[in-house]
Design a protein around this motif. Structure first.
Motif, PDB file in Angstrom:
ATOM      1  N   ARG A   1     -11.373  32.151  36.891  1.00 45.19           N
ATOM      2  CA  ARG A   1     -10.043  31.818  35.930  1.00 45.19           C
ATOM      3  C   ARG A   1      -9.015  33.223  36.153  1.00 45.19           C
ATOM      4  N   ALA A   2      -9.038  34.017  36.719  1.00 43.61           N
ATOM      5  CA  ALA A   2      -8.293  35.172  36.868  1.00 43.61           C
ATOM      6  C   ALA A   2      -7.161  34.888  38.034  1.00 43.61           C
ATOM      7  N   LEU A   3      -7.643  33.903  39.027  1.00 42.31           N
ATOM      8  CA  LEU A   3      -7.056  33.938  40.086  1.00 42.31           C
ATOM      9  C   LEU A   3      -5.694  33.479  39.882  1.00 42.31           C
ATOM     10  N   PRO A   4      -4.677  33.988  40.282  1.00 34.11           N
ATOM     11  CA  PRO A   4      -3.204  33.716  39.889  1.00 34.11           C
ATOM     12  C   PRO A   4      -2.877  32.321  40.199  1.00 34.11           C
ATOM     13  N   GLY A   5      -3.127  31.623  41.449  1.00 30.26           N
ATOM     14  CA  GLY A   5      -2.667  30.625  41.838  1.00 30.26           C
ATOM     15  C   GLY A   5      -3.236  29.078  41.444  1.00 30.26           C
ATOM     16  N   MET A   6      -4.288  29.478  40.594  1.00 31.04           N
ATOM     17  CA  MET A   6      -5.170  28.418  40.163  1.00 31.04           C
ATOM     18  C   MET A   6      -5.265  28.120  38.695  1.00 31.04           C
ATOM     19  N   GLU A   7      -5.117  27.010  38.045  1.00 30.04           N
ATOM     20  CA  GLU A   7      -5.248  26.847  36.716  1.00 30.04           C
ATOM     21  C   GLU A   7      -6.829  25.967  36.617  1.00 30.04           C
ATOM     22  N   VAL A   8      -7.746  26.825  36.136  1.00 28.14           N
ATOM     23  CA  VAL A   8      -9.104  26.200  35.939  1.00 28.14           C
ATOM     24  C   VAL A   8      -9.089  25.253  34.499  1.00 28.14           C
ATOM     25  N   ARG A   9      -8.897  23.837  35.007  1.00 29.51           N
ATOM     26  CA  ARG A   9      -8.939  22.962  34.069  1.00 29.51           C
ATOM     27  C   ARG A   9     -10.275  22.253  33.458  1.00 29.51           C
ATOM     28  N   GLY A  10     -11.354  22.619  33.950  1.00 24.63           N
ATOM     29  CA  GLY A  10     -12.687  22.069  33.733  1.00 24.63           C
ATOM     30  C   GLY A  10     -13.645  21.792  34.956  1.00 24.63           C
ATOM     31  N   LEU A  11     -14.464  20.900  34.795  1.00 20.42           N
ATOM     32  CA  LEU A  11     -15.622  20.875  35.559  1.00 20.42           C
ATOM     33  C   LEU A  11     -15.622  19.381  36.148  1.00 20.42           C
TER      34      LEU A  11
END
Ligand SMILES: *Cc1c(COP(=O)(O)O)cnc(C)c1O
Length: 236
Positions: free
Chosen positions: A154-164
């Motif tokens: 979740r902390a990776l700046p280029g990705m928005e984790v939206r779910g599974l």
């Protein structure tokens, strides 16, 4: 393109939408809560254009190369979904073309995707693929690995984790399929709580032609449907 071809496709789509509505109703949900991603890996651009004419905008491909090939030939308001495994040498070229990647399945990939997205000036929406089915062929994080790595991802700046995302086993055993989907939902709930995220955080991409109704009953927000749309069109 023959008239009967169009009619078959329209009838298939209507039937899939009906099945989505019925499953949503059974679960006390609204059909609008479920996004239909049409999996177009079986068909070429003219068929996809027809689905576009019928109102669909979300199309999924499992191979990045197919996405590269088809994306420029469809209208600009199509939302492309990458649903299959992503080799690291195919990341850079794919990033500008996709709306949502369903299949982030390992840390090395996540880190590269994030770095490349930052480089491209994007924050890319992604889902983390989870391996729940016993099936050795399935990709994805084991739940325990995901619990351990979730904060870092979740902390990776280029990705928005939206779910599974997950895939159930190819089995006729409905109970087993339902268990897999229910497990994905509880893992989502657990991660949501752990990271102090609030609902509606946590999209669930689960369900294909043979099991999407069960997935909707278990909370799917995205179903990935291919063959049901193309019955009577593909000669297989
Ligand atoms: C092919 C594919 C689908 C669609 O499967 P159908 O059974 O044809 O509906 C869904 N998800 C993934 C990851 C796929 O590769």
């Amino acid at each position: 393109m023959t008239r009967s071809f169009r009619e078959t496709l329209a009838a298939n789509l209507a039937r899939v939408r009906e099945r989505i509505e019925e499953a949503a109703r059974r679960a006390g949900r609204r059909a609008e809560e479920v996004r239909l991603v049409a999996v177009t890996k079986y068909v070429d651009v003219p068929v996809i254009e027809e689905l576009y004419e019928l109102g669909l905008r979300d199309f999924g491909e499992s191979r990045p190369q197919s996405l590269w090939e088809k994306q420029p030939r469809l209208a600009g308001d199509v939302r492309w979904h990458l649903i299959g495994s992503w080799q690291t040498n195919k990341v850079r070229r794919t990033i500008p073309l996709v709306e949502l990647v369903h299949s982030i399945d390992r840390a090395a990939l996540a880190e590269l995707v994030s770095a490349e997205a930052v480089r491209a000036g994007r924050k890319l929406d992604v889902l983390l693929e989870v391996k729940l089915a016993a099936d050795e062929s399935k990709h994805g994080y084991r739940p325990d690995d995901l619990r351990r790595e979730f904060d870092q991802l979740r902390a990776l700046p280029g990705m928005e984790v939206r779910g599974l995302m997950t895939m159930a086993s190819l089995t006729a055993d409905e109970g087993e399929i339902r268990t897999t989907f229910a497990q994905l939902r509880s893992l989502r709930d657990e991660l949501r709580e752990h990271a102090r995220l609030e609902a509606p955080w946590g999209w669930l991409s689960m369900g294909m032609s043979h099991d999407f109704e069960i997935a909707i009953e278990e909370g799917a927000t995205h179903v990935r449907v291919g063959s049901s749309l193309f019955e009577g069109i593909l000669d297989d």
